[in-house]
Write a protein that holds these residues in place. Sequence first.
Motif, mmCIF file in Angstrom:
data_model
loop_
_atom_site.group_PDB
_atom_site.id
_atom_site.type_symbol
_atom_site.label_atom_id
_atom_site.label_comp_id
_atom_site.label_asym_id
_atom_site.label_seq_id
_atom_site.Cartn_x
_atom_site.Cartn_y
_atom_site.Cartn_z
ATOM 1 N N GLY A 3 1.002 -0.938 7.956
ATOM 2 C CA GLY A 3 0.601 -2.176 7.150
ATOM 3 C C GLY A 3 -0.545 -3.007 7.483
ATOM 4 N N LEU A 4 -1.294 -2.569 8.673
ATOM 5 C CA LEU A 4 -2.053 -3.405 9.343
ATOM 6 C C LEU A 4 -3.752 -3.032 9.043
ATOM 7 N N GLY A 5 -3.911 -1.924 8.360
ATOM 8 C CA GLY A 5 -4.933 -1.221 8.244
ATOM 9 C C GLY A 5 -5.686 -1.670 7.024
ATOM 10 N N VAL A 6 -6.505 -0.611 6.384
ATOM 11 C CA VAL A 6 -7.390 -1.046 5.489
ATOM 12 C C VAL A 6 -6.602 -0.685 3.776
ATOM 13 N N MET A 7 -6.398 -1.634 3.279
ATOM 14 C CA MET A 7 -5.613 -1.809 2.004
ATOM 15 C C MET A 7 -6.706 -1.609 0.712
ATOM 16 N N LYS A 8 -6.651 -0.340 0.331
ATOM 17 C CA LYS A 8 -7.607 -0.077 -0.756
ATOM 18 C C LYS A 8 -6.679 0.554 -1.655
ATOM 19 N N GLU A 9 -7.749 1.008 -3.068
ATOM 20 C CA GLU A 9 -7.116 1.821 -4.026
ATOM 21 C C GLU A 9 -6.967 3.167 -3.623
ATOM 22 N N ILE A 10 -7.796 3.634 -2.797
ATOM 23 C CA ILE A 10 -7.917 5.154 -2.289
ATOM 24 C C ILE A 10 -7.253 4.848 -0.879
ATOM 25 N N PRO A 11 -6.054 5.187 -0.481
ATOM 26 C CA PRO A 11 -5.638 4.977 0.781
ATOM 27 C C PRO A 11 -6.174 6.143 1.764
ATOM 28 N N ASP A 12 -6.165 5.713 3.223
ATOM 29 C CA ASP A 12 -6.517 6.691 3.918
ATOM 30 C C ASP A 12 -5.145 7.478 4.509
#
Length: 294
Positions: free
Chosen positions: A234-243
């Motif tokens: 939960g510390l990564g990039v929070m975007k509409e398109i997940p990695d």
Amino acid sequence: MKDTTIEKPLGTSVQLQRYRLRRIDLTQLFLFAAGLVVMFLGICAIVPQWVAPYSPTMIDPANLLKPPSASHLFGTDYFGRDVFTLVVYGSRDSLLIGLTSVIVGGVTGGVLGAISGYVGGLIDLIIMRIIEVLMTIPGILLALAIAAALGPSTLNVVLAIASGTIPRYARVMRSQILSVKLRSYVTASRSIGSSEIRIFWKHVLPNSTAPFLVMATIGIGTSILTGSSLSFLGLGVMKEIPDWGTVLSQGRGYLTVAWWVCTFPGLAIALFVLSVNVIGDQIRDVLDPKKSNG
């Protein structure tokens, strides 16, 4: 008339045959790994719409948690999104983080290591004491601390991952610089009046980069793995398109009823990391003069 033909030992021909078969296997493995990297970097990350059959943001309530099928190759998640599409589009942020963090960490660590090894003296002492302090902290723990302090964003994740890799790059570059600057051709160049800057750029640095480049190549896979771990926590990039890491994190609660949501993103991470490691090993074999001569 005596036959003077010298017979070759049987063991020699057997060893040669095994060596050739091994080289063929390594070549095929390298081509397979390079193909996977090109597929991820050149197609999935740059033009994902050419590969993905659906939109990554399309929610289909009628197809929640559907297993892999002809219409959904990797199944669907709890929003009805196509998992194959998420894996394809998620490669963009994952690879961006991995490549950028290697560039930032490699350049920073390489510069510090080169200055420390070539200048020496008090500067070397100060830089290496700082590097040693950073090396006492595990890379993933340092990345977690920085990402948690700065907050979730692409830049912060890159800085967090790069910070943990700087000590390794610095030590490798320093050790190479220390070894090369004592070579006879460096001493000869200095004896004819060449400036220290010219000696560094023309002789020392070009002959010190081979192990550094191999380490940076293998480090791409490690950085992607670390970035996926941060996203999983939960510390990564929070975007509409997940990695890839975010897809793994989102699907872990459905592992017993929808194994495909976690499995395929995890396979994508594993395949890419293994492929980059294979390429790094092959580059090391090519640049290593001992193996080249053997």
